[in-house]
Design a protein around this motif. Structure first.
Motif, PDB file in Angstrom:
ATOM      1  N   MET A 262       0.843  -1.197   0.000  1.00 13.82           N
ATOM      2  CA  MET A 262       0.000   0.000   0.000  1.00 13.82           C
ATOM      3  C   MET A 262       0.879   1.248   0.000  1.00 13.82           C
ATOM      4  O   MET A 262       1.780   1.383   0.800  1.00 13.82           O
ATOM      5  CB  MET A 262      -0.904   0.029   1.227  1.00 13.82           C
ATOM      6  N   GLN A 263       0.632   2.175  -0.922  1.00 15.39           N
ATOM      7  CA  GLN A 263       1.444   3.365  -1.033  1.00 15.39           C
ATOM      8  C   GLN A 263       1.005   4.420  -0.031  1.00 15.39           C
ATOM      9  O   GLN A 263      -0.166   4.571   0.287  1.00 15.39           O
ATOM     10  CB  GLN A 263       1.327   3.944  -2.460  1.00 15.39           C
ATOM     11  N   ARG A 264       1.986   5.182   0.451  1.00 20.73           N
ATOM     12  CA  ARG A 264       1.674   6.261   1.387  1.00 20.73           C
ATOM     13  C   ARG A 264       0.705   7.256   0.770  1.00 20.73           C
ATOM     14  O   ARG A 264      -0.186   7.771   1.431  1.00 20.73           O
ATOM     15  CB  ARG A 264       2.966   6.971   1.811  1.00 20.73           C
ATOM     16  N   ARG A 265       0.854   7.528  -0.549  1.00 21.28           N
ATOM     17  CA  ARG A 265      -0.046   8.461  -1.219  1.00 21.28           C
ATOM     18  C   ARG A 265      -1.498   8.024  -1.087  1.00 21.28           C
ATOM     19  O   ARG A 265      -2.400   8.839  -0.897  1.00 21.28           O
ATOM     20  CB  ARG A 265       0.335   8.560  -2.702  1.00 21.28           C
ATOM     21  N   GLN A 266      -1.733   6.717  -1.151  1.00 19.76           N
ATOM     22  CA  GLN A 266      -3.100   6.216  -0.995  1.00 19.76           C
ATOM     23  C   GLN A 266      -3.587   6.408   0.437  1.00 19.76           C
ATOM     24  O   GLN A 266      -4.737   6.755   0.675  1.00 19.76           O
ATOM     25  CB  GLN A 266      -3.158   4.741  -1.371  1.00 19.76           C
ATOM     26  N   MET A 267      -2.711   6.158   1.401  1.00 18.14           N
ATOM     27  CA  MET A 267      -3.123   6.263   2.789  1.00 18.14           C
ATOM     28  C   MET A 267      -3.416   7.695   3.198  1.00 18.14           C
ATOM     29  O   MET A 267      -4.222   7.965   4.075  1.00 18.14           O
ATOM     30  CB  MET A 267      -2.042   5.682   3.707  1.00 18.14           C
ATOM     31  N   LEU A 268      -2.779   8.672   2.541  1.00 24.48           N
ATOM     32  CA  LEU A 268      -3.045  10.063   2.868  1.00 24.48           C
ATOM     33  C   LEU A 268      -4.469  10.464   2.498  1.00 24.48           C
ATOM     34  O   LEU A 268      -4.974  11.470   2.951  1.00 24.48           O
ATOM     35  CB  LEU A 268      -2.049  10.985   2.136  1.00 24.48           C
ATOM     36  N   LYS A 269      -5.116   9.648   1.663  1.00 24.25           N
ATOM     37  CA  LYS A 269      -6.500   9.907   1.272  1.00 24.25           C
ATOM     38  C   LYS A 269      -7.496   9.179   2.164  1.00 24.25           C
ATOM     39  O   LYS A 269      -8.688   9.170   1.917  1.00 24.25           O
ATOM     40  CB  LYS A 269      -6.731   9.466  -0.174  1.00 24.25           C
ATOM     41  N   LEU A 270      -7.000   8.554   3.207  1.00 22.99           N
ATOM     42  CA  LEU A 270      -7.824   7.612   3.970  1.00 22.99           C
ATOM     43  C   LEU A 270      -9.062   8.230   4.566  1.00 22.99           C
ATOM     44  O   LEU A 270     -10.167   7.749   4.380  1.00 22.99           O
ATOM     45  CB  LEU A 270      -6.971   6.996   5.080  1.00 22.99           C
ATOM     46  N   LEU A 271      -8.910   9.300   5.342  1.00 21.71           N
ATOM     47  CA  LEU A 271     -10.022   9.818   6.134  1.00 21.71           C
ATOM     48  C   LEU A 271     -10.451  11.180   5.631  1.00 21.71           C
ATOM     49  O   LEU A 271      -9.626  12.008   5.289  1.00 21.71           O
ATOM     50  CB  LEU A 271      -9.624   9.929   7.617  1.00 21.71           C
ATOM     51  N   GLY A 272     -11.742  11.409   5.626  1.00 19.25           N
ATOM     52  CA  GLY A 272     -12.274  12.699   5.215  1.00 19.25           C
ATOM     53  C   GLY A 272     -13.041  13.343   6.345  1.00 19.25           C
ATOM     54  O   GLY A 272     -13.806  12.725   7.045  1.00 19.25           O
ATOM     55  N   GLY A 273     -12.844  14.633   6.567  1.00 17.41           N
ATOM     56  CA  GLY A 273     -13.674  15.397   7.467  1.00 17.41           C
ATOM     57  C   GLY A 273     -13.346  15.277   8.929  1.00 17.41           C
ATOM     58  O   GLY A 273     -14.124  15.722   9.776  1.00 17.41           O
ATOM     59  N   GLY A 274     -12.202  14.709   9.285  1.00 16.15           N
ATOM     60  CA  GLY A 274     -11.827  14.708  10.694  1.00 16.15           C
ATOM     61  C   GLY A 274     -12.773  13.937  11.585  1.00 16.15           C
ATOM     62  O   GLY A 274     -13.112  14.383  12.680  1.00 16.15           O
ATOM     63  N   MET A 275     -13.231  12.781  11.160  1.00 17.31           N
ATOM     64  CA  MET A 275     -14.113  11.924  11.946  1.00 17.31           C
ATOM     65  C   MET A 275     -15.410  12.654  12.282  1.00 17.31           C
ATOM     66  O   MET A 275     -15.991  13.279  11.437  1.00 17.31           O
ATOM     67  CB  MET A 275     -13.387  11.391  13.183  1.00 17.31           C
ATOM     68  N   LEU A 276     -15.849  12.603  13.526  1.00 16.80           N
ATOM     69  CA  LEU A 276     -17.124  13.233  13.838  1.00 16.80           C
ATOM     70  C   LEU A 276     -17.054  14.741  13.721  1.00 16.80           C
ATOM     71  O   LEU A 276     -18.073  15.406  13.574  1.00 16.80           O
ATOM     72  CB  LEU A 276     -17.566  12.866  15.259  1.00 16.80           C
ATOM     73  N   GLY A 277     -15.884  15.311  13.863  1.00 16.14           N
ATOM     74  CA  GLY A 277     -15.799  16.762  13.899  1.00 16.14           C
ATOM     75  C   GLY A 277     -15.631  17.404  12.556  1.00 16.14           C
ATOM     76  O   GLY A 277     -15.329  18.577  12.490  1.00 16.14           O
ATOM     77  N   GLY A 278     -15.820  16.739  11.469  1.00 18.48           N
ATOM     78  CA  GLY A 278     -15.593  17.354  10.202  1.00 18.48           C
ATOM     79  C   GLY A 278     -16.667  18.378   9.889  1.00 18.48           C
ATOM     80  O   GLY A 278     -17.808  18.138  10.224  1.00 18.48           O
ATOM     81  N   GLY A 279     -16.590  19.710   9.449  1.00 15.53           N
ATOM     82  CA  GLY A 279     -17.487  20.703   9.175  1.00 15.53           C
ATOM     83  C   GLY A 279     -17.951  21.206   8.475  1.00 15.53           C
ATOM     84  O   GLY A 279     -17.472  20.830   8.162  1.00 15.53           O
TER      85      GLY A 279
ATOM     86  N   VAL B 165       5.236  -0.224   9.489  1.00 17.52           N
ATOM     87  CA  VAL B 165       5.543   1.172   9.171  1.00 17.52           C
ATOM     88  C   VAL B 165       4.261   2.000   9.269  1.00 17.52           C
ATOM     89  O   VAL B 165       3.227   1.617   8.701  1.00 17.52           O
ATOM     90  CB  VAL B 165       6.137   1.301   7.757  1.00 17.52           C
ATOM     91  N   THR B 166       4.298   3.115  10.001  1.00 17.73           N
ATOM     92  CA  THR B 166       3.138   3.997  10.111  1.00 17.73           C
ATOM     93  C   THR B 166       2.987   4.782   8.819  1.00 17.73           C
ATOM     94  O   THR B 166       3.897   5.509   8.401  1.00 17.73           O
ATOM     95  CB  THR B 166       3.302   4.968  11.287  1.00 17.73           C
ATOM     96  N   LEU B 167       1.802   4.626   8.194  1.00 12.13           N
ATOM     97  CA  LEU B 167       1.519   5.294   6.930  1.00 12.13           C
ATOM     98  C   LEU B 167       0.614   6.498   7.094  1.00 12.13           C
ATOM     99  O   LEU B 167       0.612   7.399   6.247  1.00 12.13           O
ATOM    100  CB  LEU B 167       0.871   4.311   5.955  1.00 12.13           C
ATOM    101  N   PHE B 168      -0.177   6.510   8.150  1.00  9.17           N
ATOM    102  CA  PHE B 168      -1.115   7.608   8.364  1.00  9.17           C
ATOM    103  C   PHE B 168      -1.365   7.750   9.850  1.00  9.17           C
ATOM    104  O   PHE B 168      -1.537   6.757  10.560  1.00  9.17           O
ATOM    105  CB  PHE B 168      -2.437   7.333   7.627  1.00  9.17           C
ATOM    106  N   ARG B 169      -1.388   8.998  10.315  1.00 10.51           N
ATOM    107  CA  ARG B 169      -1.674   9.249  11.727  1.00 10.51           C
ATOM    108  C   ARG B 169      -2.587  10.471  11.844  1.00 10.51           C
ATOM    109  O   ARG B 169      -2.373  11.481  11.154  1.00 10.51           O
ATOM    110  CB  ARG B 169      -0.378   9.491  12.500  1.00 10.51           C
TER     111      ARG B 169
END
Length: 225
Positions: free
Chosen positions: A1-18, A91-95
């Motif tokens: 899995m490429q890091r570039r793909q993992m950077l797209k993982l989450l949208g909107g900051g979980m529940l707090g997205g605005g 290896v940590t790909l996304f945090r």
């Protein structure tokens, strides 16, 4: 899995997205008591049925872990902690980490503070009530919002009536449209627009499950433990 793909993982900051148009608790908030009865909600964050993190709410009266804004003994305090780590072969790909605090008084938001590290992109949000509005800053730049708005943390029972929400990650005002699929208290509603979420609640109007699309098209699920 490429890091570039993992950077797209989450949208909107979980529940707090605005929501404006709410002057204190509405019908749903009144039916559910306005504030949660318990002192903690904890969720597993899942992607493809694998746990990738935790999302925890802590509720208290008049106290909080951070001295960010003046508060009265009767204030209702909501603290949110999100910790997500995605790795591959050790290896940590996304945090993603997020800490937020909301202070409520008389059914209205008095202050909101948050700090977020979205895989290296940092956000710092500060709002405090000044008269009928909320004023503060986002990453040091002046920011302002209506005084009757709800944060996008989703815990408030009036959220299904939202037309706008305050994003607790980037501090922006996000337009939304809400469709109630099952009425409260054991409800089910969907938000679309600037924030996309499908939300389920229990008989006490507490969040039980949230599902939303990630930037890569996969689904992220918050499942209450």
């Amino acid at each position: 899995m490429q890091r570039r793909q993992m950077l797209k993982l989450l949208g909107g900051g979980m529940l707090g997205g605005g929501l404006t148009g709410l002057c204190g608790p509405g019908a749903a908030a009144t039916a559910c008591g306005g504030y949660p009865a318990g002192d903690r909600w904890a969720f597993d964050v899942l992607r493809h049925d694998a746990v990738i993190g935790d999302h925890v709410f802590t509720f208290s009266r008049g106290t909080a872990s951070r001295d960010t804004a003046p508060r009265d003994a009767g204030d209702f305090v909501v603290e949110v902690a999100i910790d997500i780590t995605v790795g591959f072969l050790g290896v940590t790909l996304f945090r993603f980490t997020h800490r937020a605090e909301e202070i409520w008084r008389g059914g209205l938001l008095q202050a909101l503070t948050s700090e977020t590290d979205d895989d290296g992109t940092l956000w710092q949000v500060r709002y405090e009530r000044q008269g009928d509005n909320l004023r503060g800053s986002v990453n040091g730049a002046p920011a302002e919002g209506p005084g009757d708005i709800l944060p996008a943390s989703l815990w408030h029972p009036d959220t299904p009536r939202a037309t706008r929400l305050l994003d607790t990650v980037d501090g922006g005002i996000k337009p939304v449209a809400a469709v109630v699929l099952a009425p409260p208290p054991a409800g089910h509603f969907r938000l679309t627009g600037g924030i996309e979420r499908e939300v389920w609640t229990d008989a006490a109007c507490g969040l039980t499950r949230v599902v939303f699309p990630a930037r890569d098209g996969s689904l992220i699920t918050l499942a209450r433990r």
